[in-house]
Write a protein that holds these residues in place. Structure first.
Motif, PDB file in Angstrom:
ATOM      1  N   SER A  13       3.014  -4.665  12.812  1.00 23.89           N
ATOM      2  CA  SER A  13       3.798  -4.545  11.564  1.00 23.89           C
ATOM      3  C   SER A  13       3.932  -3.396  10.835  1.00 23.89           C
ATOM      4  O   SER A  13       4.926  -3.066  10.101  1.00 23.89           O
ATOM      5  CB  SER A  13       2.783  -5.664  10.548  1.00 23.89           C
ATOM      6  N   ASP A  14       3.285  -2.196  11.378  1.00 24.47           N
ATOM      7  CA  ASP A  14       3.458  -0.853  10.962  1.00 24.47           C
ATOM      8  C   ASP A  14       4.240  -0.225  12.076  1.00 24.47           C
ATOM      9  O   ASP A  14       4.157   1.183  11.986  1.00 24.47           O
ATOM     10  CB  ASP A  14       2.028  -0.079  10.570  1.00 24.47           C
ATOM     11  N   GLY A  15       4.961  -0.876  12.747  1.00 25.90           N
ATOM     12  CA  GLY A  15       5.884  -0.384  13.791  1.00 25.90           C
ATOM     13  C   GLY A  15       6.524   0.784  13.343  1.00 25.90           C
ATOM     14  O   GLY A  15       6.627   1.861  14.295  1.00 25.90           O
ATOM     15  N   GLY A  16       7.318   1.175  12.271  1.00 20.45           N
ATOM     16  CA  GLY A  16       8.040   2.258  11.898  1.00 20.45           C
ATOM     17  C   GLY A  16       7.739   2.794  10.637  1.00 20.45           C
ATOM     18  O   GLY A  16       8.302   3.653  10.198  1.00 20.45           O
ATOM     19  N   ARG A  17       6.416   2.434  10.245  1.00 19.56           N
ATOM     20  CA  ARG A  17       5.952   3.062   8.927  1.00 19.56           C
ATOM     21  C   ARG A  17       5.691   4.558   9.030  1.00 19.56           C
ATOM     22  O   ARG A  17       4.802   4.975   9.702  1.00 19.56           O
ATOM     23  CB  ARG A  17       4.727   2.202   8.267  1.00 19.56           C
ATOM     24  N   ALA A  18       6.458   5.263   8.214  1.00 20.29           N
ATOM     25  CA  ALA A  18       6.196   6.917   8.207  1.00 20.29           C
ATOM     26  C   ALA A  18       4.896   6.907   7.396  1.00 20.29           C
ATOM     27  O   ALA A  18       4.781   6.496   6.137  1.00 20.29           O
ATOM     28  CB  ALA A  18       7.358   7.558   7.780  1.00 20.29           C
ATOM     29  N   ARG A  19       3.957   7.908   7.835  1.00 18.86           N
ATOM     30  CA  ARG A  19       2.631   8.017   7.033  1.00 18.86           C
ATOM     31  C   ARG A  19       2.412   9.448   6.796  1.00 18.86           C
ATOM     32  O   ARG A  19       2.475  10.217   8.066  1.00 18.86           O
ATOM     33  CB  ARG A  19       1.521   7.146   8.093  1.00 18.86           C
ATOM     34  N   GLY A  20       1.887   9.514   5.738  1.00 20.41           N
ATOM     35  CA  GLY A  20       1.631  10.755   5.609  1.00 20.41           C
ATOM     36  C   GLY A  20       2.714  11.999   5.602  1.00 20.41           C
ATOM     37  O   GLY A  20       2.391  13.238   5.845  1.00 20.41           O
ATOM     38  N   ARG A  21       4.020  11.572   5.459  1.00 20.65           N
ATOM     39  CA  ARG A  21       4.761  12.821   5.745  1.00 20.65           C
ATOM     40  C   ARG A  21       5.970  12.999   4.803  1.00 20.65           C
ATOM     41  O   ARG A  21       6.828  13.643   4.770  1.00 20.65           O
ATOM     42  CB  ARG A  21       5.697  12.474   7.181  1.00 20.65           C
ATOM     43  N   ARG A  22       5.666  12.267   3.618  1.00 23.31           N
ATOM     44  CA  ARG A  22       6.895  12.071   2.523  1.00 23.31           C
ATOM     45  C   ARG A  22       6.370  12.868   1.177  1.00 23.31           C
ATOM     46  O   ARG A  22       6.932  12.459   0.339  1.00 23.31           O
ATOM     47  CB  ARG A  22       7.139  10.741   2.280  1.00 23.31           C
ATOM     48  N   GLY A  23       5.165  13.377   1.316  1.00 22.63           N
ATOM     49  CA  GLY A  23       4.846  13.864  -0.251  1.00 22.63           C
ATOM     50  C   GLY A  23       5.517  15.018  -0.907  1.00 22.63           C
ATOM     51  O   GLY A  23       6.381  15.965   0.050  1.00 22.63           O
ATOM     52  N   ARG A  24       5.826  15.141  -2.020  1.00 24.04           N
ATOM     53  CA  ARG A  24       6.291  16.204  -2.933  1.00 24.04           C
ATOM     54  C   ARG A  24       5.336  16.479  -3.655  1.00 24.04           C
ATOM     55  O   ARG A  24       4.252  16.031  -4.254  1.00 24.04           O
ATOM     56  CB  ARG A  24       7.515  15.640  -3.496  1.00 24.04           C
ATOM     57  N   LEU A 450       5.943  11.795 -15.016  1.00 24.81           N
ATOM     58  CA  LEU A 450       5.152  12.612 -14.170  1.00 24.81           C
ATOM     59  C   LEU A 450       3.999  12.255 -14.204  1.00 24.81           C
ATOM     60  O   LEU A 450       3.018  12.492 -13.401  1.00 24.81           O
ATOM     61  CB  LEU A 450       5.573  14.055 -14.673  1.00 24.81           C
ATOM     62  N   GLY A 451       3.206  11.929 -15.378  1.00 23.30           N
ATOM     63  CA  GLY A 451       1.680  11.943 -15.401  1.00 23.30           C
ATOM     64  C   GLY A 451       1.325  10.342 -15.340  1.00 23.30           C
ATOM     65  O   GLY A 451      -0.020  10.230 -15.655  1.00 23.30           O
ATOM     66  N   CYS A 452       2.031   9.443 -15.452  1.00 20.99           N
ATOM     67  CA  CYS A 452       1.804   8.172 -15.353  1.00 20.99           C
ATOM     68  C   CYS A 452       0.738   7.857 -14.279  1.00 20.99           C
ATOM     69  O   CYS A 452       0.849   8.398 -12.962  1.00 20.99           O
ATOM     70  CB  CYS A 452       2.865   7.140 -15.509  1.00 20.99           C
ATOM     71  N   ALA A 453       0.109   6.603 -14.257  1.00 23.30           N
ATOM     72  CA  ALA A 453      -0.743   6.453 -13.242  1.00 23.30           C
ATOM     73  C   ALA A 453      -0.455   6.095 -11.986  1.00 23.30           C
ATOM     74  O   ALA A 453      -0.677   6.586 -10.676  1.00 23.30           O
ATOM     75  CB  ALA A 453      -1.944   5.298 -13.793  1.00 23.30           C
ATOM     76  N   HIS A 454       0.743   5.360 -12.048  1.00 26.70           N
ATOM     77  CA  HIS A 454       1.770   5.056 -10.981  1.00 26.70           C
ATOM     78  C   HIS A 454       2.195   6.178 -10.008  1.00 26.70           C
ATOM     79  O   HIS A 454       1.929   6.049  -8.823  1.00 26.70           O
ATOM     80  CB  HIS A 454       2.810   4.164 -11.242  1.00 26.70           C
ATOM     81  N   THR A 455       2.694   7.069 -10.894  1.00 23.99           N
ATOM     82  CA  THR A 455       3.099   8.279 -10.207  1.00 23.99           C
ATOM     83  C   THR A 455       2.029   8.811  -9.594  1.00 23.99           C
ATOM     84  O   THR A 455       2.079   9.414  -8.279  1.00 23.99           O
ATOM     85  CB  THR A 455       3.948   9.160 -11.050  1.00 23.99           C
ATOM     86  N   GLN A 456       0.954   9.223 -10.117  1.00 23.67           N
ATOM     87  CA  GLN A 456      -0.137   9.793  -9.637  1.00 23.67           C
ATOM     88  C   GLN A 456      -0.574   8.915  -8.200  1.00 23.67           C
ATOM     89  O   GLN A 456      -0.971   9.843  -7.330  1.00 23.67           O
ATOM     90  CB  GLN A 456      -1.455  10.064 -10.592  1.00 23.67           C
ATOM     91  N   ASN A 458       1.191   7.281  -6.112  1.00 21.51           N
ATOM     92  CA  ASN A 458       2.015   7.434  -5.044  1.00 21.51           C
ATOM     93  C   ASN A 458       2.571   8.799  -4.783  1.00 21.51           C
ATOM     94  O   ASN A 458       3.389   9.204  -4.207  1.00 21.51           O
ATOM     95  CB  ASN A 458       3.441   6.459  -5.579  1.00 21.51           C
ATOM     96  N   PHE A 459       1.780   9.733  -5.387  1.00 24.24           N
ATOM     97  CA  PHE A 459       2.249  11.245  -5.510  1.00 24.24           C
ATOM     98  C   PHE A 459       2.676  11.755  -4.118  1.00 24.24           C
ATOM     99  O   PHE A 459       3.586  12.298  -3.566  1.00 24.24           O
ATOM    100  CB  PHE A 459       1.346  12.094  -6.146  1.00 24.24           C
ATOM    101  N   GLU A 460       1.556  11.338  -3.160  1.00 29.33           N
ATOM    102  CA  GLU A 460       1.999  11.938  -1.572  1.00 29.33           C
ATOM    103  C   GLU A 460       2.964  11.275  -0.909  1.00 29.33           C
ATOM    104  O   GLU A 460       3.297  11.858   0.245  1.00 29.33           O
ATOM    105  CB  GLU A 460       0.746  12.102  -1.087  1.00 29.33           C
ATOM    106  N   THR A 461       3.109  10.073  -1.132  1.00 29.74           N
ATOM    107  CA  THR A 461       4.157   9.293  -0.180  1.00 29.74           C
ATOM    108  C   THR A 461       5.318   8.753  -0.760  1.00 29.74           C
ATOM    109  O   THR A 461       5.966   7.926  -0.246  1.00 29.74           O
ATOM    110  CB  THR A 461       3.275   8.132   0.375  1.00 29.74           C
ATOM    111  N   ALA A 462       5.625   9.323  -1.770  1.00 30.93           N
ATOM    112  CA  ALA A 462       6.637   8.522  -2.811  1.00 30.93           C
ATOM    113  C   ALA A 462       8.103   9.180  -1.912  1.00 30.93           C
ATOM    114  O   ALA A 462       9.043   8.152  -1.731  1.00 30.93           O
ATOM    115  CB  ALA A 462       6.790   8.980  -4.091  1.00 30.93           C
ATOM    116  N   PHE A 463       8.178  10.032  -1.776  1.00 30.11           N
ATOM    117  CA  PHE A 463       9.506  10.854  -1.058  1.00 30.11           C
ATOM    118  C   PHE A 463       9.159  11.564   0.310  1.00 30.11           C
ATOM    119  O   PHE A 463       8.178  12.167   0.488  1.00 30.11           O
ATOM    120  CB  PHE A 463      10.073  11.544  -2.113  1.00 30.11           C
TER     121      PHE A 463
END
Length: 529
Positions: A13-24, A450-456, A458-463
Motif C-alpha cells: 500500500s505504500d508502494g509509491g509514497r514519498a517519505r521524508g523528502r518534501r519538507g519546507r 502558518l502557526g496553526c496546529a495542522h500546519t505544524q 504537517n510541516f515536514e511533509t506538506a510539500f
C-alpha cells in the motif's frame, strides 16, 4: 491484477509514497534534511503505485482502428525474422505463413499468443525490500541506457569507462527516486566488446542491490548474465522467478535480427523478462503520423511478444514503445515534441487493452548540455510518461544529446524531477488530515495558517522540496556563489559518490562471481569490434 506472475499478487500500500523528502522551512533542521537528500543517503522510495487514472486520448473507435490496421500489417505485409531458422520453424508450427524469412500471421494469432503473458510480475532484487512490480498501476524509474559518451561540468564530453559505469550504478543506488539500477548506463569502451558485459553485470550486482538488466548484445552474453544471476540468487530461484529485465529492440521497420532474437530466446527460456521495443524515428523508420507509428509499433511489438510465448508460454514480457520525431532539415532525432507524446498515450492504452505491461518515456532531450532546452524537452517527455501510465521507464535520468551521452549533472537534475513525479502520482489525500477541516476551523477569516496546529503537524511533509532548485533571496544566492542548477548538480553528484557505501554482498557470492568472470575472460581473446 489478472495473470500476475511470480506469486506477488498484492502491491504494498505504500508502494509509491514519498517519505521524508518534501519538507519546507528554515533553520538548521531544514538545511540538514536538504544536505541529507543531496548526499544521496535519504530513504529510498519504493516503486510508484499510481493513484491517478491514466490520461486517455484515443476513443474506443480510434484504438480499435489501430488494432485492426496492425493486424492487417501482420497478415498482409508480415515481419522478417532474419538468420534464425529456429524462429521460422516455431512460427511455421504455430500456423503462420513462412516464406523465406518473411512471416505473415493469420489475423488474431499474435494477439492470442500474447494471452499467456502475465499482465504484471515482480522483478526480484537481491535485497527483497528493493523488488519492484512491473504492470498494473505501478511505475518503475530506471536510468539512462546505452550512451557511449559521458559528460560532466569539468571534463566535458568524453568516451565512457568502466569507472563511469560504476559511478552511475552507485548514483542510481543512492538516488531516492530511482527504483532500478538499469542496464548499460553507459558503454565502457575501455574494456573489450566481447567481455565488457561481465564487468557491467558484476557492477550492478556488487555496487547496488536494486533490480537490474542483463546483456542482449549476443546470445552467449545473455547466457552469461543468467549464469551470474544464478550465482547470487540461486539456480532454482532464477528459473522460477524473474530477477532480470532485458531490452529487445525490433530492427524497424518490421524486422527482428538474429542478435535480438537469440537474446530473447535465452531470457524467455530462463523465465526472465524482456521489453520488446520497436525503436522508431518517425519519418525514417516508420510513417510520419502518430497513428501510422502506433500501427507499426503495435504490429512489431505483438510479433515479438507472441514469439516469446512460442519459446516459453508464460514468460514475462513488456510491450515497449520508443518513438521520436526527426528534424526534416537534418534528419536528427528530436525530443519533447507533441507527436511522440501522442504516440505514448495511445500505445499505453493499446498495451492495457492487450493486457501486458508497458514501457516508454523517460527524460529525453536533444540538448548537448543540461540547459533550458534539456529541461523543457525532458519535462515534455516525463509528464506524458507519468500521466499515460507507463509501467517501466527507461532513460528516466541522465539522458543527454539524443541518447549519445550519460550526463552526471543531468542525472541528478532528472532524479529530482522523478521525486516530484513520485509525489504527483499519489494524487489527492482525502483522509481527515488531507481535508484539513480542523485547520479551517482553527484559523477562520482574516488570519493565517502558518502557526496553526495542522500546519505544524504537517510541516515536514506538506510539500516536495527540491534538492536542485534555489529559492533563497538574491542576496543569499549571490553570497553562496551565484550557482546555476548545472553547477549545483555538479556538487551534489560528487558528494553522493564521496558518501557512497556499497550494500552488503555475501563474500561467497562475490568470490563466485569473480571466479566466473576470470574463467569467461580467459576462454576468449579480446575483441574490440
Amino acid at each position: 491484477m489478472a495473470r500476475l506472475a511470480g506469486g506477488e499478487g498484492v502491491m504494498p500500500s505504500d508502494g509509491g509514497r514519498a517519505r521524508g523528502r518534501r519538507g519546507r522551512g528554515g533553520g538548521g533542521g531544514a538545511e540538514a534534511r536538504r544536505a541529507l537528500r543531496s548526499s544521496g543517503t535519504a530513504a529510498k522510495n519504493r516503486f510508484i503505485e499510481r493513484r491517478i487514472p491514466p490520461y486517455e486520448i484515443l476513443t474506443e473507435e480510434g484504438l480499435a482502428l489501430v488494432e485492426q490496421n496492425a493486424e492487417t500489417v501482420l497478415e498482409e505485409i508480415g515481419i522478417e525474422f532474419r538468420e534464425d531458422p529456429e524462429a521460422l520453424a516455431l512460427w511455421k508450427e504455430a500456423g503462420a505463413d513462412v516464406q523465406g524469412e518473411r512471416v505473415r500471421f493469420p489475423r488474431g494469432l499474435c494477439r492470442k499468443l500474447c494471452e499467456t503473458i502475465p499482465s504484471g510480475f515482480t522483478q526480484h532484487a537481491r535485497n527483497p525490500e528493493r523488488s519492484v512490480v512491473i504492470g498494473g498501476n505501478s511505475t518503475v524509474f530506471a536510468p539512462v541506457y546505452g550512451p557511449p559518451f559521458v559528460r560532466d561540468l569539468e571534463g566535458g564530453r568524453r568516451y565512457a569507462t568502466i569507472e563511469d559505469f560504476q559511478n552511475f550504478v552507485k548514483l542510481a543506488y543512492m538516488a531516492p527516486a530511482l527504483h532500478h539500477s538499469g542496464g548499460t548506463v553507459c558503454e565502457p569502451v575501455d574494456i573489450p566488446v566481447n567481455k565488457r558485459h561481465l564487468d557491467m553485470v558484476y557492477a550492478h550486482l556488487r555496487y547496488s542491490d536494486l533490480p537490474f538488466m542483463g546483456s542482449v548484445t549476443a546470445p552467449e552474453r545473455a547466457e552469461d548474465s543468467v549464469a551470474m544471476a544464478k550465482l547470487v540468487f540461486g539456480a532454482d530461484f532464477v528459473e522460477n522467478n524473474t530477477v532480470m529485465i532485458n531490452l529487445i529492440n525490433a530492427n524497424s521497420p518490421m524486422t527482428f535480427d538474429a542478435t535480438m532474437l537469440g537474446a530473447l530466446k535465452v531470457y524467455a527460456r530462463h523465465n526472465q523478462a524482456c521489453i520488446v521495443t520497436p525503436f522508431i524515428l518517425s519519418g525514417a523508420m516508420a510513417p510520419v503520423t502518430p497513428v501510422g507509428v502506433m500501427t507499426q509499433t503495435l504490429a512489431e511489438a505483438m510479433a515479438g511478444l507472441a514469439f516469446s510465448q512460442l519459446v516459453r508460454p508464460g514468460a514475462p514480457m513488456v510491450l515497449g514503445s520508443f518513438a521520436s520525431s526527426i528534424s526534416m532539415q537534418s534528419g536528427a532525432p528530436t525530443f519533447g515534441t507533441p507527436e511522440p507524446a501522442l504516440v505514448l498515450y495511445g500505445m499505453a492504452a493499446l498495451a492495457r487493452r492487450l493486457g501486458v505491461p508497458f514501457r516508454s518515456g523517460g527524460s529525453l532531450c536533444g540538448s548537448k548540455v543540461p540547459d533550458a532546452q534539456a529541461a523543457h524537452e525532458s519535462s515534455q517527455t516525463l509528464l506524458p510518461t507519468v500521466l499515460g501510465g507507463v509501467n517501466f521507464v527507461l532513460h528516466s535520468a541522465g539522458w543527454l544529446e539524443g541518447g549519445l551521452v550519460s550526463s552526471y549533472e543531468k542525472f541528478v537534475i532528472d532524479a529530482d524531477q522523478l521525486g516530484m513525479m513520485q509525489t504527483f502520482a499519489q494524487g489527492y489525500d482525502l483522509s481527515e488530515n488531507g481535508q484539513a477541516m480542523d485547520a479551517l476551523r482553527e484559523v477562520g477569516p482574516g488570519s493565517h495558517f502558518l502557526g496553526c496546529a495542522h500546519t505544524q503537524a504537517n510541516f515536514e511533509t506538506a510539500f516536495y522540496r527540491s534538492s536542485i532548485a534555489d529559492n533563497n533571496s538574491f542576496e543569499q544566492w549571490e553570497a553562496e556563489g551565484a550557482q546555476d542548477a548545472y553547477q549545483r548538480a555538479n556538487g551534489i553528484y560528487k558528494k553522493m559518490l564521496a558518501d557512497y557505501q556499497a550494500p552488503a554482498l555475501d563474500p561467497a557470492h562475490d568470490e563466485a562471481l569473480q571466479a566466473f568472470i576470470r574463467e569467461r575472460r580467459d576462454a576468449m581473446p579480446d575483441a574490440f569490434s
